[in-house]
Write a protein that holds these residues in place. Sequence first.
Motif, PDB file in Angstrom:
ATOM      1  N   ASP A   1       0.977  -1.462  -0.088  1.00  0.00           N
ATOM      2  CA  ASP A   1      -0.093   0.056  -0.138  1.00  0.00           C
ATOM      3  C   ASP A   1       1.182   1.167   0.112  1.00  0.00           C
ATOM      4  N   GLU A   2       0.905   1.230  -1.091  1.00  0.00           N
ATOM      5  CA  GLU A   2       2.169   2.777  -1.599  1.00  0.00           C
ATOM      6  C   GLU A   2       1.874   4.171  -0.356  1.00  0.00           C
ATOM      7  N   THR A   3       2.425   4.686  -0.510  1.00  0.00           N
ATOM      8  CA  THR A   3       2.432   5.979   0.674  1.00  0.00           C
ATOM      9  C   THR A   3       1.722   7.118  -0.553  1.00  0.00           C
ATOM     10  N   VAL A   4       1.216   7.965  -0.522  1.00  0.00           N
ATOM     11  CA  VAL A   4       1.055   8.943  -1.838  1.00  0.00           C
ATOM     12  C   VAL A   4       1.633  11.002  -1.083  1.00  0.00           C
ATOM     13  N   GLU A   5       2.559  11.203  -1.931  1.00  0.00           N
ATOM     14  CA  GLU A   5       2.739  11.993  -1.199  1.00  0.00           C
ATOM     15  C   GLU A   5       2.852  13.624  -2.378  1.00  0.00           C
ATOM     16  N   LEU A   6       2.603  14.803  -1.107  1.00  0.00           N
ATOM     17  CA  LEU A   6       2.575  15.660  -2.090  1.00  0.00           C
ATOM     18  C   LEU A   6       4.222  16.448  -2.169  1.00  0.00           C
ATOM     19  N   HIS A   7       4.226  16.851  -2.751  1.00  0.00           N
ATOM     20  CA  HIS A   7       5.701  18.668  -3.810  1.00  0.00           C
ATOM     21  C   HIS A   7       5.084  19.777  -3.404  1.00  0.00           C
ATOM     22  N   VAL A   8       5.040  20.712  -3.048  1.00  0.00           N
ATOM     23  CA  VAL A   8       4.798  21.782  -3.299  1.00  0.00           C
ATOM     24  C   VAL A   8       6.228  23.040  -3.112  1.00  0.00           C
ATOM     25  N   LYS A   9       6.385  23.396  -4.425  1.00  0.00           N
ATOM     26  CA  LYS A   9       7.806  24.651  -4.791  1.00  0.00           C
ATOM     27  C   LYS A   9       6.610  25.825  -4.380  1.00  0.00           C
ATOM     28  N   LEU A  10       7.413  27.191  -3.338  1.00  0.00           N
ATOM     29  CA  LEU A  10       7.149  27.687  -3.239  1.00  0.00           C
ATOM     30  C   LEU A  10       7.588  28.987  -3.842  1.00  0.00           C
ATOM     31  N   GLY A  11       6.884  29.763  -3.982  1.00  0.00           N
ATOM     32  CA  GLY A  11       7.567  31.380  -3.887  1.00  0.00           C
ATOM     33  C   GLY A  11       8.528  31.702  -3.255  1.00  0.00           C
ATOM     34  N   VAL A  12       9.181  31.978  -2.657  1.00  0.00           N
ATOM     35  CA  VAL A  12      10.127  32.409  -1.022  1.00  0.00           C
ATOM     36  C   VAL A  12      11.178  31.653  -1.172  1.00  0.00           C
ATOM     37  N   ASP A  13      12.322  32.991   0.138  1.00  0.00           N
ATOM     38  CA  ASP A  13      13.557  32.137   0.444  1.00  0.00           C
ATOM     39  C   ASP A  13      13.501  32.042   1.853  1.00  0.00           C
ATOM     40  N   SER A  14      13.961  29.984   1.754  1.00  0.00           N
ATOM     41  CA  SER A  14      13.684  29.972   2.465  1.00  0.00           C
ATOM     42  C   SER A  14      15.252  30.185   3.539  1.00  0.00           C
ATOM     43  N   ARG A  15      15.998  30.915   3.280  1.00  0.00           N
ATOM     44  CA  ARG A  15      17.192  31.830   3.915  1.00  0.00           C
ATOM     45  C   ARG A  15      16.730  32.967   4.632  1.00  0.00           C
ATOM     46  N   HIS A  16      16.063  33.211   4.769  1.00  0.00           N
ATOM     47  CA  HIS A  16      15.105  34.658   5.516  1.00  0.00           C
ATOM     48  C   HIS A  16      14.162  33.741   6.184  1.00  0.00           C
ATOM     49  N   ALA A  17      14.413  34.153   7.550  1.00  0.00           N
ATOM     50  CA  ALA A  17      13.382  33.866   8.566  1.00  0.00           C
ATOM     51  C   ALA A  17      12.259  34.058   8.355  1.00  0.00           C
ATOM     52  N   ASP A  18      12.153  35.436   7.829  1.00  0.00           N
ATOM     53  CA  ASP A  18      10.759  35.973   8.105  1.00  0.00           C
ATOM     54  C   ASP A  18       9.936  35.671   6.417  1.00  0.00           C
ATOM     55  N   GLN A  19      10.618  34.615   5.534  1.00  0.00           N
ATOM     56  CA  GLN A  19       9.533  34.120   4.792  1.00  0.00           C
ATOM     57  C   GLN A  19       9.767  32.323   4.738  1.00  0.00           C
ATOM     58  N   GLN A  20       9.962  31.502   6.005  1.00  0.00           N
ATOM     59  CA  GLN A  20       9.529  30.456   6.375  1.00  0.00           C
ATOM     60  C   GLN A  20       8.492  29.661   6.269  1.00  0.00           C
ATOM     61  N   VAL A  21       8.192  29.033   6.084  1.00  0.00           N
ATOM     62  CA  VAL A  21       6.844  28.766   6.460  1.00  0.00           C
ATOM     63  C   VAL A  21       6.781  26.552   6.328  1.00  0.00           C
ATOM     64  N   ARG A  22       5.933  26.614   8.028  1.00  0.00           N
ATOM     65  CA  ARG A  22       5.920  25.791   8.287  1.00  0.00           C
ATOM     66  C   ARG A  22       5.041  25.762  10.116  1.00  0.00           C
ATOM     67  N   GLY A  23       4.442  24.127   9.634  1.00  0.00           N
ATOM     68  CA  GLY A  23       3.712  24.601  11.098  1.00  0.00           C
ATOM     69  C   GLY A  23       2.578  22.877  11.073  1.00  0.00           C
ATOM     70  N   ALA A  24       1.628  22.828  11.696  1.00  0.00           N
ATOM     71  CA  ALA A  24       0.956  20.797  11.644  1.00  0.00           C
ATOM     72  C   ALA A  24      -0.309  21.420  11.590  1.00  0.00           C
ATOM     73  N   ILE A  25      -1.379  20.444  10.993  1.00  0.00           N
ATOM     74  CA  ILE A  25      -2.188  20.222  10.686  1.00  0.00           C
ATOM     75  C   ILE A  25      -2.849  18.575  11.034  1.00  0.00           C
ATOM     76  N   VAL A  26      -4.090  18.039  11.140  1.00  0.00           N
ATOM     77  CA  VAL A  26      -4.514  17.342  11.597  1.00  0.00           C
ATOM     78  C   VAL A  26      -5.549  16.529  10.276  1.00  0.00           C
ATOM     79  N   LEU A  27      -4.510  15.887   9.723  1.00  0.00           N
ATOM     80  CA  LEU A  27      -5.341  15.214   8.400  1.00  0.00           C
ATOM     81  C   LEU A  27      -6.686  14.762   8.706  1.00  0.00           C
TER      82      LEU A  27
END
Length: 230
Positions: A38-64
């Motif tokens: 039973d294969e896992t399905v993964e999502l890969h999203v490329k964002l128009g941000v620059d993760s080198r900058h602290a104010d452009q970090q995208v991080r969080g958590a969610i219950v699916l």
Amino acid sequence: MFRGKKYQESAKKIEKNTLYDTNEAMDLVVKTATAKFDETVELHVKLGVDSRHADQQVRGAIVLPHGTGKTQRVLVFAKGDKAEAAKAAGADFVGEMDMVQKIQSENWFDYDVVVATPDMMGVVGRLGKVLGPKGLMPSPKAGTVTPDVAKAVTEIKAGKVEYRLDKTNIIHCPIGKVSFGAEKLTENFNALMVAIVKAKPAAAKGQYIKSCVVASTMGPGVKVNGAKLV
């Protein structure tokens, strides 16, 4: 890169330059998953941000809505009543310095998520060099540093996933198993994408979602129309 016969057959069902609607994309992911497990399905999203900058970090958590289909093993750093509450909520391992020593001396990693109460972070901090590179270090942003460890354990067991940018500004995140079927995968996908869109940093300029691909463990990637998601 050499691909097997099954992969090549599956890839023929997907038009390379087509951006599919979410439902159609999930349908294709399910149809093109040909492995015997039973294969896992993964999502890969490329964002128009620059993760080198602290104010452009995208991080969080969610219950699916439908969980991930994987049982997460949870290690909790807590003491006293909080430790008892974590055990009651279903934590697989609970401890203090004893767990730190076990990790340090045995190189022990039989867990998928680490949760800690704020007062234990001084102890957990000693494991930064070990847990950090594996993405296991607890963090308030991901809800894994919290006074309510019982709630955190319950949510993780219910299918909570953490999303965060890698160095190439891409988020990789599981959204379920092929056996869920297209409908449940679509609901999980939508819930995660709403969270990612909501987490857009104020400093991000221009197009936020650059590309969005879903794929099963062994199957080809399917491009999803990101313009309809924002």
